[in-house]
Scaffold this motif. Structure first.
Motif, PDB file in Angstrom:
ATOM      1  N   ASN A 189       0.818  -1.222   0.000  1.00 16.73           N
ATOM      2  CA  ASN A 189       0.000   0.000   0.000  1.00 16.73           C
ATOM      3  C   ASN A 189       0.846   1.263   0.000  1.00 16.73           C
ATOM      4  O   ASN A 189       0.432   2.308  -0.517  1.00 16.73           O
ATOM      5  N   ALA A 194      -5.064   2.219   9.033  1.00 13.45           N
ATOM      6  CA  ALA A 194      -5.911   2.816  10.067  1.00 13.45           C
ATOM      7  C   ALA A 194      -6.050   1.797  11.197  1.00 13.45           C
ATOM      8  O   ALA A 194      -5.950   0.580  10.977  1.00 13.45           O
ATOM      9  N   SER A 228     -12.754  -7.223   5.115  1.00 15.08           N
ATOM     10  CA  SER A 228     -13.464  -6.694   3.952  1.00 15.08           C
ATOM     11  C   SER A 228     -12.493  -5.817   3.176  1.00 15.08           C
ATOM     12  O   SER A 228     -11.301  -5.739   3.500  1.00 15.08           O
ATOM     13  N   GLN A 229     -12.989  -5.120   2.172  1.00 13.29           N
ATOM     14  CA  GLN A 229     -12.120  -4.265   1.373  1.00 13.29           C
ATOM     15  C   GLN A 229     -11.463  -3.181   2.222  1.00 13.29           C
ATOM     16  O   GLN A 229     -10.319  -2.811   1.993  1.00 13.29           O
ATOM     17  N   GLY A 230     -12.160  -2.711   3.249  1.00 16.79           N
ATOM     18  CA  GLY A 230     -11.591  -1.656   4.076  1.00 16.79           C
ATOM     19  C   GLY A 230     -10.980  -2.138   5.369  1.00 16.79           C
ATOM     20  O   GLY A 230     -10.344  -1.362   6.083  1.00 16.79           O
ATOM     21  N   VAL A 231     -11.186  -3.440   5.717  1.00 21.72           N
ATOM     22  CA  VAL A 231     -10.703  -3.993   6.975  1.00 21.72           C
ATOM     23  C   VAL A 231      -9.774  -5.170   6.672  1.00 21.72           C
ATOM     24  O   VAL A 231     -10.207  -6.188   6.131  1.00 21.72           O
ATOM     25  N   ASN A 257      -7.672  -0.155   5.685  1.00 21.03           N
ATOM     26  CA  ASN A 257      -7.447   1.043   4.884  1.00 21.03           C
ATOM     27  C   ASN A 257      -8.562   2.076   5.009  1.00 21.03           C
ATOM     28  O   ASN A 257      -8.447   3.164   4.457  1.00 21.03           O
ATOM     29  N   ASP A 258      -9.625   1.733   5.726  1.00 21.24           N
ATOM     30  CA  ASP A 258     -10.773   2.629   5.885  1.00 21.24           C
ATOM     31  C   ASP A 258     -11.027   2.824   7.379  1.00 21.24           C
ATOM     32  O   ASP A 258     -11.463   1.897   8.062  1.00 21.24           O
ATOM     33  N   GLN A 259     -10.765   4.034   7.873  1.00 20.50           N
ATOM     34  CA  GLN A 259     -10.892   4.288   9.307  1.00 20.50           C
ATOM     35  C   GLN A 259     -12.299   4.010   9.823  1.00 20.50           C
ATOM     36  O   GLN A 259     -12.481   3.395  10.879  1.00 20.50           O
ATOM     37  N   ASP A 260     -13.306   4.445   9.087  1.00 17.47           N
ATOM     38  CA  ASP A 260     -14.679   4.225   9.542  1.00 17.47           C
ATOM     39  C   ASP A 260     -15.000   2.737   9.599  1.00 17.47           C
ATOM     40  O   ASP A 260     -15.638   2.262  10.556  1.00 17.47           O
ATOM     41  N   ALA A 261     -14.570   1.982   8.591  1.00 20.40           N
ATOM     42  CA  ALA A 261     -14.849   0.549   8.560  1.00 20.40           C
ATOM     43  C   ALA A 261     -14.133  -0.175   9.695  1.00 20.40           C
ATOM     44  O   ALA A 261     -14.685  -1.098  10.318  1.00 20.40           O
TER      45      ALA A 261
END
Length: 507
Positions: A189, A194, A228-231, A257-261
């Protein structure tokens, strides 16, 4: 991406702050149930193929990384780590990093529940010292034990964590391999993950934490589903209760890669744990009652009844020398029964001096005096001796070479009972049948098999057991959490599932 240069090191200890067994430099150097302190290229030979996180990382990384080996060290769980030992081993790792040249990443095989004489968060202090060498941006992947007591500061210093997902820990090597996968994802990456960190508001006793039983099996089974894609990863550390520190207890970490996720995944797992509180049970039975129950069950059983002695489990920092369960076996007249391993170097030495077939008056156990504990003074006959060097064969330790010092099988000479005890010279929990088998006892041929272990024994012993009974007997691994004399725990944490909330004593 060219092959990254990754430094690798390990420094493990599970610290029971209530244990009278000291943890000094020689404990890290000497080995026992774990490999001794190992340096440099020897890491590749010693750990290849072993169910140890470092071995799993090495085997996973050998085809796509250039590994820079530094050192690995572990001591049997016990009391506070001597500050001198912590400082020396930390300095060895830091020095190795200073001389490693340009690095793309660092992998650390740690535990998560190390407490030193000066630092409640041993791993956090280690990372602070290593960050001072490698800088704030180098990706650092860390594998941790399921019993880690984690802090927000430690999580902030690491780039990603991978935590065992089984107890007994049959996935240690797999966790090291997972740490490699996550580290490679960070490198691909080109930016940090995150993070999210949560702490649970109740403590879970060790013997209720097994992932071979509910609700641990179900809860840990949920973890892959959070990816998942963000976790990238969500992990859970049940914690290590016999540690009088502020951040003792269960925690959750999530990376991606996704803070909210990542935040949502951590919150979802926390909600599951909160709803599962009533499902955790503490199934201890007083030793004499447990032996009577085992004797009754053994009458019609085709397999052994296994008795666990979790409060004197060396694998959780207890000494392994208390005789409460052994006395109960003798007092209740148990037949075709064995107990192992009792840490008693003096009795092991006398057995070797006496020789097989000889008898002597033994004062078994109580090598480190503890409250409510005493030796068992009996005549014994030596039935077998060994040098304590053998190969573990079970699901957790299999392939590891044990070195437990002089060992012996002693038959207690008593007209009412038929009890054998295995004594040894280095503390180790009995999580592998090889502790019995290498010295001539076949556990499957016994009516009652007693083990000084809390949960790890289940991996190798539950398949041969008709029934498993957890006993309550004196020891330095307190399992009744509302009786632990905490002083530093954060206020409001419940002492066991649905237990009383901890409140510091008034000054």
């Amino acid at each position: 991406m060219s092959r990254p240069r990754i430094a690798i090191a390990g420094f493990q200890h599970e610290t029971n702050t209530f244990s009278p067994a000291p943890t000094r430099m020689e404990n890290f150097e000497s080995g026992g149930a774990w490999p001794a302190l190992t340096k440099g290229a020897d890491l590749f030979d010693v750990f290849h193929g072993l169910n140890i996180p470092l071995g799993g990382f090495i085997d996973a990384a050998k085809d796509d990384c250039d590994l820079v080996p530094i050192l690995w060290s572990n001591a049997e769980p016990g009391g506070y780590v001597a500050q001198d030992a912590f400082d020396r081993i930390s300095a060895m790792i830091a020095s190795g990093l200073e001389g490693a040249g340009e690095l793309d990443g660092l992998y650390l095989d740690l535990h998560g529940a190390m407490v030193t004489e000066d630092f409640e968060d041993g791993e956090g202090e280690l990372l602070r010292r290593l960050r001072a060498v490698v800088g704030p941006d180098l990706p650092i992947a860390v594998s941790l034990d399921l019993h880690g007591n984690l802090t927000k500061e430690f999580v902030e210093l690491a780039s990603v964590l991978a935590i065992y997902r089984t107890y007994p820990h049959v996935d240690m090597a797999a966790t090291g391999a997972r740490a490699h996968k996550l580290l490679m994802e960070i490198l691909a990456n080109g930016r940090p993950f995150a993070k999210a960190f949560r702490q649970l508001e109740y403590l879970i006793p060790l013997q209720a934490q097994s992932t071979m039983r509910e609700p641990g099996r179900r809860i840990y089974g949920l973890l892959p589903g959070f990816e998942s894609q963000g976790v990238a990863s969500v992990d859970l550390a049940f914690g290590f209760p016999p540690a009088d520190i502020h951040h003792c207890g269960t925690s959750i970490v999530a990376f991606g890669n996704d803070q909210d996720a990542v935040e949502q995944a951590a919150d979802s797992l926390l909600e599951t744990l909160q709803k599962s509180e009533s499902e955790f049970h503490n199934p201890l039975i007083p030793a004499n009652a447990a032996v009577r129950q085992a004797m009754d069950a053994a009458k019609g059983a085709e397999k052994p009844i296994v008795l666990a002695d979790p409060q004197d489990n060396p694998g959780a920092g207890a000494v392994g020398d208390t005789t409460g369960l052994l006395k109960a076996l003798v007092q209740e007249g148990a037949k075709n029964a064995c107990l192992g391993m009792l840490w008693d170097p003096e009795s092991a030495r006398k057995a070797h001096e006496t020789g097989v077939g000889g008898t002597f008056e033994a004062s078994l156990g109580d090598c480190l005096p503890q409250p409510d504990c005493s030796s068992l003074d009996v005549a014994v006959r030596v039935e077998a001796v060994s040098d304590g060097k053998f190969l573990f064969t079970g699901p957790m330790f299999g392939g590891t070479h044990a070195d437990l010092g002089l060992m012996a099988v002693l038959l207690i000479l008593d007209d009412r009972s038929d009890v054998r005890v295995v004594v040894g010279s280095r503390r180790a929990q009995n999580a592998d049948q090889a502790i019995y088998r290498h010295i001539g006892i076949d556990p499957t041929e016994q009516k009652i098999v007693a083990v000084k272990s809390a949960v790890h024994f289940l991996a190798d012993y539950q398949p041969i057991a008709e029934q498993v009974i957890f006993t309550e007997s004196p020891g330095a691994n307190p399992c009744q959490l509302d009786r632990i004399p905490f002083k530093r725990l954060r206020s409001g944490v419940r002492l066991g599932p649905e237990g009383p909330a901890y409140a510091p004593a008034a000054e």
